[in-house]
Structure formats: structure tokens, C-alpha cells
Design a protein around this motif. Sequence first.
Motif, PDB file in Angstrom:
ATOM      1  N   ALA A   9      35.628  -8.088 134.147  1.00 18.08           N
ATOM      2  CA  ALA A   9      34.223  -8.507 134.212  1.00 18.08           C
ATOM      3  C   ALA A   9      33.476  -7.872 135.365  1.00 18.08           C
ATOM      4  O   ALA A   9      32.413  -8.362 135.752  1.00 18.08           O
ATOM      5  N   ARG A  10      33.981  -6.775 135.914  1.00 17.13           N
ATOM      6  CA  ARG A  10      33.232  -6.093 136.977  1.00 17.13           C
ATOM      7  C   ARG A  10      32.023  -5.351 136.404  1.00 17.13           C
ATOM      8  O   ARG A  10      31.099  -5.001 137.122  1.00 17.13           O
ATOM      9  N   TRP A  11      32.066  -5.083 135.095  1.00 10.30           N
ATOM     10  CA  TRP A  11      30.968  -4.399 134.428  1.00 10.30           C
ATOM     11  C   TRP A  11      29.862  -5.386 134.059  1.00 10.30           C
ATOM     12  O   TRP A  11      30.081  -6.590 134.029  1.00 10.30           O
ATOM     13  N   ARG A  13      38.651 -12.118 134.968  1.00 16.47           N
ATOM     14  CA  ARG A  13      38.644 -13.370 134.215  1.00 16.47           C
ATOM     15  C   ARG A  13      37.250 -13.629 133.672  1.00 16.47           C
ATOM     16  O   ARG A  13      36.248 -13.124 134.215  1.00 16.47           O
ATOM     17  N   ILE A  14      37.179 -14.419 132.617  1.00 19.01           N
ATOM     18  CA  ILE A  14      35.911 -14.877 132.068  1.00 19.01           C
ATOM     19  C   ILE A  14      35.558 -16.198 132.729  1.00 19.01           C
ATOM     20  O   ILE A  14      36.392 -17.103 132.796  1.00 19.01           O
ATOM     21  N   TYR A  74      45.004 -21.007 131.380  1.00 19.70           N
ATOM     22  CA  TYR A  74      45.465 -19.632 131.520  1.00 19.70           C
ATOM     23  C   TYR A  74      44.589 -18.792 132.444  1.00 19.70           C
ATOM     24  O   TYR A  74      44.989 -17.706 132.843  1.00 19.70           O
ATOM     25  N   ASN A  75      43.387 -19.260 132.774  1.00 22.96           N
ATOM     26  CA  ASN A  75      42.460 -18.435 133.531  1.00 22.96           C
ATOM     27  C   ASN A  75      42.985 -18.175 134.936  1.00 22.96           C
ATOM     28  O   ASN A  75      43.725 -18.966 135.516  1.00 22.96           O
ATOM     29  N   SER A 100      43.901 -14.233 143.450  1.00 21.24           N
ATOM     30  CA  SER A 100      43.212 -12.984 143.173  1.00 21.24           C
ATOM     31  C   SER A 100      42.690 -12.368 144.456  1.00 21.24           C
ATOM     32  O   SER A 100      42.670 -12.995 145.521  1.00 21.24           O
ATOM     33  N   ILE A 101      42.248 -11.101 144.339  1.00 19.47           N
ATOM     34  CA  ILE A 101      41.683 -10.359 145.455  1.00 19.47           C
ATOM     35  C   ILE A 101      40.175 -10.293 145.288  1.00 19.47           C
ATOM     36  O   ILE A 101      39.667 -10.063 144.195  1.00 19.47           O
TER      37      ILE A 101
END
Length: 458
Positions: free
Chosen positions: A260-262, A336-337, A356-357, A363-364
Motif C-alpha cells: 500500500a505504499r502506492w 497491509r490493508i 491476519y493483518n 513492522s518497519i
Amino acid sequence: MSCNSSGCQSNCYKNGDQVSDSPPPPPPLAAANNSNNLCLKCKTNSPITPGSLSGDEARFCADCFRSNIYGKFRLAVTSHAMISPSDNVLVAFSGGPSSRVALQFVHGLQDRAQKNFEASKDKSLPVFGVGVAFIDESAVYPVSSDKVDGAIQDMRSVVSNLAPPTKQLHVVPIENIYASDSSDGKDRLTKLLDAVNDATGKEDLLLHLRMLALQKVASQNGYNRLILGSCTSRIACHVLAATVKGQGYSLSADIQYVDARWEIPVVLPLRDCTSQELNLLCHLDGLKTLQPFDSPPSGINGLISSFVNVLQEENSSRECTILRTAGKLTPFEFNRISETDDCNVPLAIRRRQKRYNLKTKESISSELFCPICNSPLKNFNSLNLNSLKSCQSSRFNAACCSSCQFQIIPKDPSSMENFCSLLPQQVVDRAKHGNCSNLSLLREQIQDCLLSDSEDET
């Protein structure tokens, strides 16, 4: 005669014809052969033709094999909330086996949702929309116009033959990454690729430009998800290639189910399927594949692809092993969403997503991205950027990742100005936005050392 005592150690309580230590008799040879000739799962049908696959999948019948591949796809979609009822998704379609299967599976989900919608009384749960995008790269590859036109016509036929709801096919030339009213887009694209001397760098740059084209199509047509057909085999090659290119820090960002960086989040529902499985599925179901721009990779990418093929021939699980090993890397926050409270999303899907997320503590966090490949950068790179003089080309060079600096950006400083002038506006804007973010981040890092307006400089 037996003593019928359970404590007797002589085994005299057992029947005389029963031997305690003798192994059970082996099954008849005919029965063993008959068992091997049946599907491992249903134990009814014959397995797939030997030689088509290796491993347990080769012992599945066609129906069970198809169900197994679709199960991997559906688990990825539901576990990571890739598609919700209110979404409008765009499937990137190159015509190859991976994108063909992705389109077919997404269509299957939509068809089932449509039937559930028609069967429901209140019609409260909407059906997600599906679009298809094909990036025409004839401006880059020496392919005849007749071949490209024929492939596009076949793609239109494939999409139109899918059951309703109707899916729109977007055929977009890759030079449209420049302004839509620009008449010199093809010429600028050719000059930009010619400015890159490294064969690997040219392939990587074209890959990044293709993603920009897909993002532009999705954004302009109201899509909020971009589905790629990247499979285990392709990701395994990327893992090794990125390691060789020095992209270890950003590697974990590219191999997750969600990216989701885009502006439009990218999802990989076929991440757990190999190219061998997808090729066989296309053969079994008669799914037509088209690859008008099928060009074998060269440079580092070509060497890695050949190396992985050799490994796969020696051991059919090597690609999966590479992906599982790389999957132990810590992902980024954008992998992740975001969880939603939309009432159109069923409660079961929201609970599954929460389970599950990706958790924030696992995370970083990254606020800096390479303007060319959009790879996350380490924060300390901003110090180097802000210590440079105000030359635009020098600042752009410093804003890029080390891989892009080494393989894509020209080494000759006199060529930098021309190279920057040929870049799409999205890349230039990303570099400018990155510069502003870097300045803000640098100010936060030295905030304790700054004087406030009310303090005396002396």
C-alpha cells in the motif's frame, strides 16, 4: 491352554495363532499400484499425467488440482482483505499464464458475489467492480503492429466472453506515463531508455514505468485496488536479484501479499502459486494465453532466472523455499490493508483481516522512498541529501536508492540534466515531495539543538 492372565509375561493368554512381534503382512502388489494410480485427495479419479508436475500436486486429479490452486488464491484474498464488496479492482493483464489465471479467479469471485446479490432479498451487499488493464509496450519492443493489434483483439475477446457483470478493458500505451496531451511521449520514452547503458538497469526502469502506467490507469478510472499476477516463481527470482543488486533493506516490501505504499494499493493473490502450476491450470481449463511482448530477461535478471530454473529442476520446492525464507524478513507498515468499519464488509471478513493483518509492532516504519523505483529508504540517507548543494540533478541523484544510482542514473554528471528532463512528471513530483519530507525529518532529528524564537542567539 492359556492362563487368561493379563499379568502373564509369557504371552500364553493370547491365541496360539497370534504372533506378537510379527509385522503386518504387506498389501498385495496390485492394491499398492492401484492406490498410487488414484488422486491423493479424493481417492477416486486418476491423477494428472506424470511429468506435468512434481511433488504432491502431481498426485492430484484435475478437479482436486484446480480446487487446490483456487484455494490458495481465495485464502490470500480473504485473509488479507484484498477485495471487499465495495471495492473497484483493476487486474493487470499481460496475457501470460499468471495474469490469465488471476483474471479468471477474480471473475469467479465476482460471478459468485453477483449470484448471491441476485438471490438475496434485501440486495444490501454490493458486488465489487472489475476492470482489466493492458499496457501496450510496442514503443519499446520491436514488434509488428499487426501482431500487437491481433493480440489486443484476442484480449478483447477474452474479456468480453466472461460472464456479466461487464468488465472494461483499458489498453494503454506505456508512453502515456507522460502527459496525455503530449505528442512527444514516445520519443521521450525512447530517449530515456537509451540514456541507461546498463541492460539490467534498463529492464528495471521499464518495470517501474509499467507500474506508473498501471497506477495512472487505476487512479484516472476510479479503481481502488490493483491486482498483479506475480507468483512464487517470479518473486523467488526477485528475491535473489534484489539481494545481488543491494536492495536488501527494501526487499521485504516487495514480497508481501499487500503493498500500500502506492496511491492505489497493490495486491498479489497468486503469491503462493508457482508458474508451473499456473501453466498447467491454463492447459487444463483451456485458458488462452497471449504474450506479444515476451522478451527473455538479460543481465542480472537473466542470470538469476536461469539459476532459479536450474535449482527448480533439481528440487521442485526450491522456489517455495526461497520465498518462505525471504518471508521471515520484517515487513513495512504499508504492507497491509487498513482495517475498515464499513458496514458493507461482512463481519467475518473484518474479523479475519484483524486476525491476519500485520501488527504495527511487527513492522518497519519508513517515510522516505526512492523517486524512481519507490523503494523505502533508510532515514539517515536524508542527511546526505540535505548536505548537498542546491543543484537539482545532484539532489535527485542523492534521493534515489543505491541500486538506481548504480544501474539507472547516468554516471556522467553532464548527462544528469538531460536524464532528469526525460523523466515522467510523477517521478519528478515524488522526488520533490521526498525532499520536503527529508527536510522535515532532519528538523525533527535536530530539534533539541535548535534555538527557539524567544531565545537569545548568544
